[in-house]
Structure formats: structure tokens, C-alpha cells
Design a protein around this motif. Structure first.
Motif, PDB file in Angstrom:
ATOM      1  N   ASP A 383      29.285  69.771  49.662  1.00 49.31           N
ATOM      2  CA  ASP A 383      30.075  68.926  48.758  1.00 49.31           C
ATOM      3  C   ASP A 383      29.632  67.469  48.826  1.00 49.31           C
ATOM      4  O   ASP A 383      29.549  66.787  47.797  1.00 49.31           O
ATOM      5  CB  ASP A 383      31.561  69.031  49.104  1.00 49.31           C
ATOM      6  CG  ASP A 383      32.142  70.396  48.766  1.00 49.31           C
ATOM      7  OD1 ASP A 383      31.464  71.154  48.050  1.00 49.31           O
ATOM      8  OD2 ASP A 383      33.250  70.704  49.231  1.00 49.31           O
ATOM      9  N   GLN A 386      26.341  67.167  47.134  1.00 50.96           N
ATOM     10  CA  GLN A 386      26.527  67.230  45.680  1.00 50.96           C
ATOM     11  C   GLN A 386      27.169  65.958  45.140  1.00 50.96           C
ATOM     12  O   GLN A 386      26.897  65.556  44.008  1.00 50.96           O
ATOM     13  CB  GLN A 386      27.388  68.436  45.316  1.00 50.96           C
ATOM     14  CG  GLN A 386      26.676  69.773  45.503  1.00 50.96           C
ATOM     15  CD  GLN A 386      25.393  69.831  44.688  1.00 50.96           C
ATOM     16  OE1 GLN A 386      24.303  70.004  45.230  1.00 50.96           O
ATOM     17  NE2 GLN A 386      25.500  69.668  43.390  1.00 50.96           N
ATOM     18  N   LEU A 387      28.016  65.313  45.962  1.00 51.64           N
ATOM     19  CA  LEU A 387      28.623  64.054  45.534  1.00 51.64           C
ATOM     20  C   LEU A 387      27.543  62.994  45.329  1.00 51.64           C
ATOM     21  O   LEU A 387      27.532  62.281  44.312  1.00 51.64           O
ATOM     22  CB  LEU A 387      29.626  63.586  46.589  1.00 51.64           C
ATOM     23  CG  LEU A 387      30.306  62.235  46.328  1.00 51.64           C
ATOM     24  CD1 LEU A 387      31.176  62.310  45.077  1.00 51.64           C
ATOM     25  CD2 LEU A 387      31.142  61.810  47.538  1.00 51.64           C
ATOM     26  N   ARG A 390      25.606  63.880  42.325  1.00 54.55           N
ATOM     27  CA  ARG A 390      26.339  63.580  41.091  1.00 54.55           C
ATOM     28  C   ARG A 390      26.238  62.101  40.738  1.00 54.55           C
ATOM     29  O   ARG A 390      26.000  61.738  39.580  1.00 54.55           O
ATOM     30  CB  ARG A 390      27.808  63.988  41.248  1.00 54.55           C
ATOM     31  CG  ARG A 390      28.599  63.841  39.945  1.00 54.55           C
ATOM     32  CD  ARG A 390      29.947  64.509  40.008  1.00 54.55           C
ATOM     33  NE  ARG A 390      30.865  63.804  40.879  1.00 54.55           N
ATOM     34  CZ  ARG A 390      31.323  64.282  42.026  1.00 54.55           C
ATOM     35  NH1 ARG A 390      30.932  65.481  42.457  1.00 54.55           N
ATOM     36  NH2 ARG A 390      32.172  63.589  42.765  1.00 54.55           N
ATOM     37  N   ASP A 393      22.771  61.526  39.418  1.00 49.23           N
ATOM     38  CA  ASP A 393      22.623  61.949  38.017  1.00 49.23           C
ATOM     39  C   ASP A 393      23.289  60.953  37.068  1.00 49.23           C
ATOM     40  O   ASP A 393      22.751  60.648  35.992  1.00 49.23           O
ATOM     41  CB  ASP A 393      23.225  63.343  37.822  1.00 49.23           C
ATOM     42  CG  ASP A 393      22.376  64.427  38.469  1.00 49.23           C
ATOM     43  OD1 ASP A 393      21.178  64.167  38.697  1.00 49.23           O
ATOM     44  OD2 ASP A 393      22.907  65.508  38.754  1.00 49.23           O
ATOM     45  N   GLU A 394      24.464  60.480  37.461  1.00 52.90           N
ATOM     46  CA  GLU A 394      25.149  59.507  36.601  1.00 52.90           C
ATOM     47  C   GLU A 394      24.327  58.234  36.449  1.00 52.90           C
ATOM     48  O   GLU A 394      24.201  57.685  35.342  1.00 52.90           O
ATOM     49  CB  GLU A 394      26.526  59.182  37.188  1.00 52.90           C
ATOM     50  CG  GLU A 394      27.510  60.344  37.119  1.00 52.90           C
ATOM     51  CD  GLU A 394      28.811  60.043  37.840  1.00 52.90           C
ATOM     52  OE1 GLU A 394      28.920  58.936  38.413  1.00 52.90           O
ATOM     53  OE2 GLU A 394      29.714  60.907  37.835  1.00 52.90           O
TER      54      GLU A 394
END
Length: 752
Positions: A383, A386-387, A390, A393-394
């Protein structure tokens, strides 16, 4: 005995000669049968002996049961006869009961009369303990007296409840009302001790701890007795009621031991709540914040365990309660909306340290349930990773969206681009991209977990490759509009060329480490940052990723220059290329015009194009010019007539190009380009050779350029004015006979 299965008779007697074996076989089978019969007899004998032994046991059991019955009957007969043996037994029994009742009433009267005085004594002792809470010298006397007073109250209330007249029950309740207040007062003292028991141990106040333990043990015994009586009452009501009437002691469960355990939990919960606030303020201090936890358990193990009853296993009791609260605390923090990823990171790395410290105190991980974070390390790591991804990606989406806006608004002075300290064109977002990558890498490094860092780096490499494709797609889509003539008046064309140059420069900046290694490219600098935080095994694997990424940057840079050259031919040379090898070609100076245009482009962009790309820029233009030139045999109206001076014109075009290439600043580049252009010799030979020797000229051409395309050869031959089908068939037949050695790709691979 041989346990292998006996062979079939058909297998033993396969041939006539085998009949001689029959006597021997009979003896062998008889021997085996005898052995089996012996085993069966022994087994049957053992089974019979066991059966007989069992039957004898049953007979002895029946005999014993009968003896017990006989003895019980004798006891019952003696009891009955004894009553008749004693004269006036009924009168004696009646007087005895009356005496017992009289003593009980006298005792009850005395207890009721002295009740308030005794209660005042307890209050005075509690008051003294209030003034000396560190020692509480009257703790045991208070408990003893309160236990007696409770029993008096319980007996009185029980007697009044069994009486036919219950009108005095309210009076008794009022009389005993003060007792509840005193009990609450005493319970406050006990609760205070229970909450501060570890501090008492740490301060060597062992006497008070022992007195507390004595009270807890006495209350535990009392509660067990009451519970046993209650269980008996459920199963044997008649006997239990008779026993209850003459039983002394407590009549209700008081639950001091349970309250003690609850106080342990409450005390720890208060400390956990304080720890939560500290942890939220500074997640890096989790281990330091939890120092009290291990100190408490160690104090219990070393100092409290000898002072408590062994059967309590007080160390394990504390460990289980504390462990459960630690589990709830850590899992709660993971799901706490006020907690951040930094808190999660600390929690992920905490279990290993936690179980190591618990093991030192004798509490193994297998004995502590549940797992302190429910075995969620892998999930939490995933997690957290992935945070970061994320956020990555942003950021990349925002950067690319800004890049698209900059590209769409490029029709301004400077083409909406930046220039670095060397004056090279650069897009505005490359620096922001690598800064963001370093920041996200630092976030991963802060986890102090190589698996998190490695997962994030893998994601970054994947995004960097995707970014290359996005940039190429954006530029390709825009270039296609100019190549297909969909942009009126070529608005934004030069700005598109500037962007191609800037994008090519960006790719080189990513991998340009410089000759003195004091100034590294973005990729090598990024490698230096993450290398100390990953495993050697990962570095071995990631070298391939880095090499592939470097190749991707080179390919993307080359693609940009190629697209630049293709746009020049699609736009600048759009009107002159169709004239080559047509009648208009002989009077035109198209090659001269294109060479001059090429030179202008080189001079215009030399200062803003990365120095390592200038020579590549020229080579790509030269190759594109050669490919377009040779591909012009497919132009509509292209024809080489024997009566026309096409040889002289070809020589003139090639000489014009060679003059330019020969005067380049870098003679090695000029020589390399000239060598590539020597392919025109084979082209001229195909056009000017007699028809009979065309297959041989093709063979020579094919031997020098193994990837020569037969389709282009056919187009060139068809441009001859003396073309015949037989000539093409002879060339194809020759092609079928030739065996060429494959090698590096040549310029002819680009000419279809």
C-alpha cells in the motif's frame, strides 16, 4: 517368511519341460501353507486370550459394583437402627436445633449491635490510609473487617428474605446503607493500587504489593466458592438449599480479580493514548515512545512475579493484556485518518524490533496472539509503495498535461521553450520531472525498506519509458498534420521543428555524463541516489533496465532528428522532389537548392542543438536526401532515355552533394557520408548498363548491399527507356542464384 505374492501357475509352467518342476513346487507350496497355518493359529490363540481377559475384567467389575451396593445398604440400615438405639433421640435433636438457632440469633444480634461501631473503625482506618497512600498500613485490616461486615449483611438479608414476613427488609437495607459507601471508599484504594502497581514495584514498595496480592487471592477464593455453590444450586437444588442455609461467607461474586485485570488494561490504555499523541506529532520516535511498554513488562517479570501467587503467572497475564493493547494501538494507527504514510512506515518496521524485545523477556512470538499487526507487513508495504506510485503518476500526468499545453501554445517567440546554460533548446518540464522523481525516491528511501525503494524505482523506469512514447506520439500526431497538408500557411511549423530539437536535447541531457564525470546526466545522477538503498541483487538486474532506458533516450533523440528531416522533405522540398528523373529534372538545380537549404538548417540549429547531435543531424539529413533521391525512380514520368544526358545529370547531382559533404567542419563525418552515397554507383550501373549485363550489375550491387530490395530494382529498371520484361526476369533469376552474407543494415534497407 517370504511375503511376496505367489506367481501364477501359468507363469511357472510355460513349457513342457517345466512339468518336471511340479514335485518341487508342491513341496514349496506345502511349506508356505504350513507357515501360514502356524501364523493363523498363533493369531487365534492371542485373540482368544485377549477376549478371555476382557470377560474376566467385566466379571470382576460386576462383583465390585455388587459389593459397593451391599455396603451402602449396610450403612443405610445402621443409620436407621442408630436412631432407635439412642433413647429420646428426637428430643435431643430438637434441643440441639433450638440451641443452634439460639446461638445463631445471639450472634446475629451481637453483630447487628456492633455493626455501626465496627464500620466507624473501618472508616477511621481508611481515613488514615488516605493520608498515607504510599503505604496504606490499614489495607489488610480494612479488607478483613469489610469482609466480615459484608458477610453479616448478606446473612441478615438472606434470613429476612427466607422469612415469611419480609416487611423488615427495607429497614435492614437502610441500616446497611452506609456499608456500600465504605466499600466504595475501600475499592477506590484498591483501584488506585491496581493502577499504580508497577510504580510500587519500581519504587520497591513490595510490602504494599504483597498485601494487595493477599487481598486479590482471598477474593479470588471467595468468588470460586460462590460460583461452585451457584453451580451446585443449578444441579442439586434440594441439597444446595440446605447447605446454603448453614454456609458461612460471601453469598455473591465480588469480582475483585476481574477488576484488577481491568485496572491493568485501563492503566495501559491511558499510556497508549498519551503515546498516540506523541506518535502523531513525530512518527520517527515510535520505538522511543514505546519504551514505557517494555519497561513495564520487565518490571513485572523481575519485580512483581516473586510477590504474586505463582498460579497467576502474572508476567504472562500482563504480557497478554499489553500485547492485545499494542495490537489494537498499531492496527488502529494504520487505519487512523490522522496518521500519515510516515506513521505506516514506522509501524511496518516495528514488529521485528517488538518481537525481539519480547523474546528477551521470555515471551516468544508463537505465544503472543494475535500477530501485533495481523501479519499485514506485506500489505502495508504494498500500500505504501502504491501510494508513492500514485503520487508519481499524478505528478507525471500534471507534467505531461502542462507539456501538452506548452506545445499547443508554441506559436510565441522562443516557441515556449527554455535554453540551458549552453544555449541549447530545452523543454520547460524536464527539470521538474527529475526533481519530482528524486523527491519520490526520498519518500521511498525514508521507509528504510529496500523492497519499497526497488518497487518504486521499477515503477519510475516504466513511467520514463512511457513518457518517451507519449512525447513521440504527441510530436508524431502534430507532424502528421504538416506532412498531410492539413495546416494552412504552415502555422507553427518552425516552432514544431524547435520542439523536435528541444526534445532531442532533453533525451541527451538525461544520459550525457560529460567527459570529466563531474557533471552527470539525470539518469546517472538518479542511479547514484538510489544505489545505496537497494540490494546488490537488484543492482545487477537494474543495470539492464538502465541500459534499456539509455538506449531508449538515444532512440528517441534520433527519432526526433529523423522526424525533423522528414518534415523538411515533406514541406520544404515538397515541390522539387516530384521533378527528379523527369524531363524537368535536366534543366533544374533541385539538388543545389536542397543542399543550400540543408546547410541553412544546420547553421540555424547548430547553436541550439546539443553538440553531440550536430553531426548526427547532418548524417540523418544526408541519408534522408539519398533515400528520397533514389526513391524518386518511382516519380510519375521518371524515365532514363539513352538519348538524354542522365549520366551527366546524375554526376552533377552527386558532385553537388559531395562538394558540400567535403567541406563539413568534421572531415570524418563528410567521409562517412560520401561512403554511404557511393551506393549511387550501383544505381548508375543499373541505369546505364547494356541489357545483357544488367543481371551481372545487379549481382554486383547485391553483393555490396545485401539488403537491396528487388522491388526498388524493378522500379529502377522500369524507368529505363529500353526496359523489357525479359530483363526483369533475368534479374529475378539471378537473384534466386545469389547467396549473400547478411551483415549490418545498409542504406538500401530504407529504400523499398
Amino acid at each position: 517368511m517370504d511375503d511376496t505374492p505367489a506367481p501364477k501357475l501359468s507363469e511357472l509352467l510355460r513349457h513342457p519341460d517345466d512339468l518336471d518342476k511340479i514335485p518341487g513346487l508342491k513341496q514349496e507350496f506345502a511349506r508356505k501353507k504350513g507357515a501360514i497355518d502356524g501364523q493363523l493359529r498363533n493369531g487365534l490363540r492371542e485373540q482368544l486370550e485377549r477376549t478371555q481377559s476382557g470377560m474376566n475384567g467385566l466379571t470382576d467389575g460386576q462383583r465390585t459394583v455388587q459389593l459397593i451396593k451391599d455396603e451402602m445398604m449396610n450403612i443405610d440400615r445402621l443409620c436407621s437402627e442408630s436412631q432407635t438405639m439412642i433413647k429420646d433421640f428426637a428430643s435431643i435433636n430438637l434441643v440441639s436445633e433450638a440451641h443452634r438457632n439460639f446461638v445463631a440469633v445471639e450472634t446475629m444480634r451481637h453483630n447487628l449491635e456492633s455493626f455501626n461501631d465496627r464500620l466507624v473503625v473501618v472508616e477511621n482506618m481508611l481515613r488514615e490510609d488516605d493520608e498515607d497512600k504510599e503505604n496504606m498500613p490499614n489495607l489488610l485490616p480494612c479488607h478483613y473487617e469489610l469482609t466480615q461486615l459484608r458477610n453479616i449483611r448478606d446473612d441478615a438479608m438472606e434470613q429476612i428474605q427466607r422469612a415469611d414476613d419480609t416487611s423488615l427488609e427495607g429497614t435492614l437495607e437502610d441500616y446497611f446503607a452506609r456499608l456500600d459507601d465504605v466499600i466504595d471508599w475501600f475499592d477506590e484504594h484498591v483501584g488506585l493500587l491496581a493502577m499504580n502497581l508497577i510504580n510500587l514495584v519500581v519504587n520497591d514498595n513490595n510490602g504494599l504489593v504483597v498485601r494487595f496480592a493477599v487481598i486479590m487471592e482471598a477474593e479470588e477464593k471467595s468468588d470460586r466458592r460462590v460460583l461452585a455453590l451457584q453451580e451446585a444450586l443449578k444441579d442439586h437444588k434440594e441439597i444446595a438449599v440446605r447447605f446454603q442455609g448453614i454456609a458461612d461467607g460471601a453469598k455473591k461474586v465480588r469480582g475483585y480479580k476481574e477488576k484488577f485485570l481491568e485496572a491493568i488494561k485501563l492503566s495501559a490504555e491511558q499510556q497508549f493514548e498519551a503515546s498516540r499523541e506523541e506518535f502523531l506529532d513525530d512518527p520517527k520516535l515510535l520505538e522511543k515512545i514505546m519504551k514505557w511498554y517494555f519497561n513495564d513488562l520487565n518490571a513485572v517479570r523481575v519485580g512483581m512475579t516473586p510477590l504474586m501467587p505463582k498460579k497467576w503467572k502474572i508476567g504472562k497475564v500482563y504480557a497478554d493484556i499489553y500485547h492485545t493493547l499494542m495490537h489494537d494501538f498499531l492496527v488502529g494507527m494504520v487505519d487512523d485518518p490522522e496518521a500519515s504514510s510516515a506513521h505506516t512506515l514506522e509501524i511496518i518496521s516495528f514488529p521485528e524490533k517488538y518481537y525481539r524485545k519480547m523474546a528477551k523477556m521470555g515471551y516468544e512470538q508463537k505465544d503472543l496472539a494475535p500477530h501485533v499487526i495481523d501479519n499485514r507487513e506485506a500489505e502495508l508495504v504494498r500500500d505504501f509503495r502504491q501510494l508513492i506510485i500514485r503520487f508519481l503518476d499524478e505528478w507525471i500526468e500534471r507534467i505531461f498535461a502542462q507539456e501538452e499545453r506548452d506545445f499547443a501554445d508554441r506559436n510565441v517567440e522562443g516557441s515556449n521553450l527554455d535554453q540551458d546554460e549552453y544555449g541549447y533548446f530545452r523543454t520547460k518540464n524536464l527539470v521538474a520531472l527529475w526533481r519530482m522523481l528524486r523527491e519520490q525516491l526520498e519518500a521511498a528511501v525514508n521507509s528504510q525498506r529496500a523492497d519499497v525503494v526497488e518497487g518504486v524505482i521499477d515503477a519510475m523506469f516504466m513511467r520514463l519509458r512511457a513518457r518517451q512514447q507519449q512525447q513521440q506520439r504527441m510530436l508524431e500526431d502534430e507532424a502528421l498534420r504538416y506532412e498531410t497538408g492539413k495546416v494552412p500557411e504552415l502555422e507553427g511549423f518552425q516552432a514544431l521543428q524547435d520542439w523536435l530539437v528541444a526534445t532531442a536535447n532533453d533525451q541527451i541531457a538525461c544520459i550525457d555524463d560529460g567527459e570529466d564525470e563531474t557533471r552527470l546526466g539525470y539518469l546517472s545522477s538518479f542511479r547514484q541516489k538510489f544505489e545505496p538503498h537497494v540490494t546488490p541483487q537488484y543492482m545487477e538486474r537494474v543495470e539492464q533496465e538502465l541500459a534499456a532506458l539509455r538506449d531508449g533516450y538515444v532512440d528517441c533523440s534520433t527519432w526526433c532528428i529523423n522526424k525533423f528531416a522528414q518534415l523538411v522533405f515533406a514541406v520544404d522540398f515538397k515541390t522539387v522532389m516530384p521533378d527528379f528523373f523527369t524531363p524537368r529534372w535536366y534543366s533544374a538545380t533541385a539538388m543545389k537548392q536542397m543542399v543550400v537549404t540543408l546547410d541553412e538548417y544546420v547553421n540555424d540549429y547548430r547553436a541550439v542543438l546539443h553538440h553531440s547531435l550536430v553531426d548526427i543531424f547532418i548524417e540523418i539529413f544526408a541519408d534522408e536526401l539519398l533515400v528520397r533521391y533514389l526513391s524518386s525512380v518511382r516519380n510519375k514520368g521518371a524515365k532514363f532515355r539513352r538519348t538524354d544526358p542522365f549520366r551527366d545529370k546524375l554526376f552533377n547531382d552527386i558532385a553537388t552533394a559531395f562538394d558540400y559533404f567535403g567541406n563539413l567542419p568534421n572531415p570524418d563525418v563528410g567521409a562517412s557520408i560520401k561512403q554511404t552515397w557511393r551506393v549511387t554507383e550501383g544505381f548508375l550501373a543499373l541505369l546505364s548498363a547494356d541489357r545483357a549485363v544488367v543481371p551481372d550489375e545487379f549481382a554486383a550491387f547485391k553483393n555490396n548491399y545485401w539488403d537491396l530490395q528487388i522491388s526498388w530494382v524493378e522500379a529502377a529498371l522500369r524507368a529505363r527507356d529500353d526496359f523489357e520484361r525479359a530483363m526483369l526476369n533475368a534479374v529475378k533469376a539471378k537473384a534466386a542464384q545469389i547467396e549473400v552474407m547478411r551483415g549490418p543494415e545498409t542504406i538500401m534497407a530504407k529504400i523499398k
